[in-house]
Structures are given as structure tokens and as C-alpha cells.
Design an enzyme around this catalytic site. Structure first.
Site, PDB file in Angstrom:
ATOM      1  N   MET A  93     -42.643  30.327   4.177  1.00 16.17           N
ATOM      2  CA  MET A  93     -43.621  29.032   4.585  1.00 16.17           C
ATOM      3  C   MET A  93     -45.302  28.937   4.210  1.00 16.17           C
ATOM      4  SD  MET A  93     -40.876  27.083   4.284  1.00 16.17           S
ATOM      5  CE  MET A  93     -41.410  25.297   4.201  1.00 16.17           C
ATOM      6  N   HIS A 112     -35.803  26.685  -2.986  1.00 12.90           N
ATOM      7  CA  HIS A 112     -36.190  24.935  -3.202  1.00 12.90           C
ATOM      8  C   HIS A 112     -35.374  24.215  -2.275  1.00 12.90           C
ATOM      9  CE1 HIS A 112     -39.550  21.703  -2.324  1.00 12.90           C
ATOM     10  NE2 HIS A 112     -39.489  21.220  -3.179  1.00 12.90           N
ATOM     11  N   ASP A 148     -44.328  24.651  -6.491  1.00 15.35           N
ATOM     12  CA  ASP A 148     -42.697  24.613  -6.287  1.00 15.35           C
ATOM     13  C   ASP A 148     -42.500  24.223  -7.948  1.00 15.35           C
ATOM     14  OD1 ASP A 148     -42.164  24.729  -3.404  1.00 15.35           O
ATOM     15  OD2 ASP A 148     -42.621  23.250  -3.023  1.00 15.35           O
TER      16      ASP A 148
HETATM   17  C1  GAR Z   1     -34.318  25.836   3.446  1.00 10.73           C
HETATM   18  O1  GAR Z   1     -33.788  25.129   3.170  1.00 10.73           O
HETATM   19  C2  GAR Z   1     -35.059  27.062   1.718  1.00 10.73           C
HETATM   20  O2  GAR Z   1     -34.316  25.961   1.002  1.00 10.73           O
HETATM   21  C3  GAR Z   1     -36.770  25.835   2.479  1.00 10.73           C
HETATM   22  O3  GAR Z   1     -36.819  26.509   3.660  1.00 10.73           O
HETATM   23  C4  GAR Z   1     -35.780  27.310   4.134  1.00 10.73           C
HETATM   24  C5  GAR Z   1     -35.288  28.092   4.708  1.00 10.73           C
HETATM   25  O4  GAR Z   1     -34.209  28.654   5.789  1.00 10.73           O
HETATM   26  N1  GAR Z   1     -37.617  26.955   1.688  1.00 10.73           N
HETATM   27  C6  GAR Z   1     -38.573  26.002   1.538  1.00 10.73           C
HETATM   28  O5  GAR Z   1     -38.775  24.782   2.319  1.00 10.73           O
HETATM   29  C7  GAR Z   1     -39.585  26.001   0.806  1.00 10.73           C
HETATM   30  N2  GAR Z   1     -41.004  25.458   0.103  1.00 10.73           N
HETATM   31  P1  GAR Z   1     -33.709  30.063   5.834  1.00 10.73           P
HETATM   32  O6  GAR Z   1     -34.403  30.757   6.598  1.00 10.73           O
HETATM   33  O7  GAR Z   1     -32.517  29.871   7.179  1.00 10.73           O
HETATM   34  O8  GAR Z   1     -33.349  31.029   4.933  1.00 10.73           O
END
Ligand code: GAR
Length: 216
Positions: A93, A112, A148
Site C-alpha cells: 500500500m 487491484h 492502477d
Molecule cells: C487485496 O484485496 C488487494 O487487491 C488489495 O489489497 C488486498 C491485500 O490483501 N490491493 C490494493 O488495494 C492495492 N491498491 P492481502 O494482504 O490479504 O493479500
């Protein structure tokens, strides 16, 4: 591509996508090796998943850097030290600057949680709810300097059901993330997908701006 594709995975949180990669490799579906997991957050619980799988981990605390670019220069050096063939952003992030993006152009993937090109940025599921959408989803894409906005590789769709809140949608979307992200990485490892002239190309054919639509 060398025999085994070397992956470095960047996380900031729970790392459930990292776990999906670990499990896919263990099942022999993704033929790759995770050579390092790097996080900007010491509290990222995904670090325990990496350690349980005997993957080296590193913490680079972004708050210790005066500028975004200085953090990115250090992040780049540490990731390069693993000699990755492919870098996987898995819930990482931080907005990345060209200092990190340029050296990894064409070798950097993100997932994403929206049906790109819809809803780049944050709060994707709430925005889909507010818009009255009947579907949500996730998209794996090459990372470029457009947030993104890099060319999409693979997209999966899930329904939005009556009465859903953003958390329920997020949980449903995560389940498909865990299928499409290792799949897209396997395509890369097999040299089936490339970034070419700002387009994602699969098996020699340019993909549409949604990427390939995943079917169960
Ligand atoms: C996921 O849903 C991914 O798509 C999102 O964060 C989450 C991470 O989950 N990514 C974003 O929002 C990127 N902008 P995780 O740590 O359990 O893999």
C-alpha cells in the site's frame, strides 16, 4: 526466462495473496520460487506466512525516509539484491515513484480489487456499491507510472448480492484474487504474457483493457 522464475513479493498487510502464491507453488501449479518477501510495515502479518514457508523477509520502514523517492531507491536496491525475474505487489500500500518503477518496467505486477479500468485508487468496493453495480472483481495488471492504470492481464468478476456491504464484497473478491494472481504469474513465468509497447500481450495477441476474463 531461467528454469525457475524468481519472485519477490511486496506486502503491507495480511498477505493472503502471498499465501496463495506459496500454496500454488506447493501444488506445482505455479512453477516459480519466492526468493524474498519485503514489507514497509513491521506489523504486516503476512511476514509470518513467509517465515512459516522459510522465505527470507525484510522490513524497510518508509517512515524512516525523508522522501518517497529515497524510500523507493532503497526499496529498489533491496529488491534487486534478490535478482528477481518478476516482482509481485500483493497488497503493497505505497504509491511507487519512477525510481522504483523504471528499473522493474515489464517485470512488475499488481492486483487491484476492482474491475479495471473502473475504480482505480482506494475504497473500490464501496464505490461499486454506491454506483449500484451488480458486479465487483479484481484485475492483475502490469505496473506503470499511471496509478492502477497499467495494462491489464487477467480479470475476475464476482456478483454483488442484495444486502452486501463492502467487507462482504472484499471477502468474495479475495477468493478470486487468490486464483487469478498466481495464474497471471505462471503465464509470465512461461513467457506467455509480456508488456509490449504499453500493451499486455498474451500468446502474441494484445489483450483488451480489462485483460483476459477469467472463467471458473
Ligand atoms: C487485496 O484485496 C488487494 O487487491 C488489495 O489489497 C488486498 C491485500 O490483501 N490491493 C490494493 O488495494 C492495492 N491498491 P492481502 O494482504 O490479504 O493479500
Amino acid at each position: 526466462m531461467p528454469e525457475v522464475c524468481r519472485l519477490v513479493v511486496l506486502i503491507s498487510g495480511s498477505g493472503s495473496n502471498l499465501q496463495a502464491f506459496i500454496d500454488s507453488i506447493a501444488r506445482g501449479e505455479l512453477r516459480a520460487s519466492i526468493v524474498g518477501v519485503v514489507t514497509n510495515k513491521a506489523s504486516a502479518t503476512g511476514l509470518q506466512r513467509a517465515q512459516a514457508a522459510n522465505i527470507p523477509t525484510e522490513i524497510i520502514d518508509h517512515t524512516q525516509f525523508a522522501t518517497r523517492e529515497q524510500f523507493d531507491i532503497e526499496l529498489c536496491a533491496r529488491v534487486q539484491s534478490y535478482r528477481p525475474d518478476l516482482v509481485i505487489l500483493a497488497g503493497f500500500m505505497r504509491i511507487l515513484t519512477p525510481a522504483f518503477l523504471r528499473p522493474f518496467a515489464g517485470k512488475l505486477l499488481n492486483i487491484h480489487p476492482s474491475l479495471l479500468p473502473k475504480y482505480p485508487g482506494l475504497h473500490t468496493h464501496q464505490r461499486a456499491l454506491d454506483a449500484g453495480d451488480n458486479a465487483a472483481g479484481a484485475t492483475v495488471h502490469f505496473v506503470t507510472e499511471q496509478l492502477d492504470g497499467g495494462p491489464a492481464i487477467l480479470q475476475a468478476r464476482v456478483p454483488i448480492l442484495a444486502g452486501d456491504n463492502a467487507e462482504q464484497i472484499a471477502a468474495r473478491v479475495l477468493q478470486v484474487e487468490h486464483r487469478i494472481y498466481p495464474q497471471a504469474a505462471q503465464w509470465f513465468a512461461e513467457n506467455r504474457v509480456q508488456l509490449y509497447n504499453d500493451r499486455a500481450v498474451l500468446d502474441g495477441a494484445p489483450l483488451p483493457n480489462t485483460g483476459f476474463i477469467y472463467q471458473d
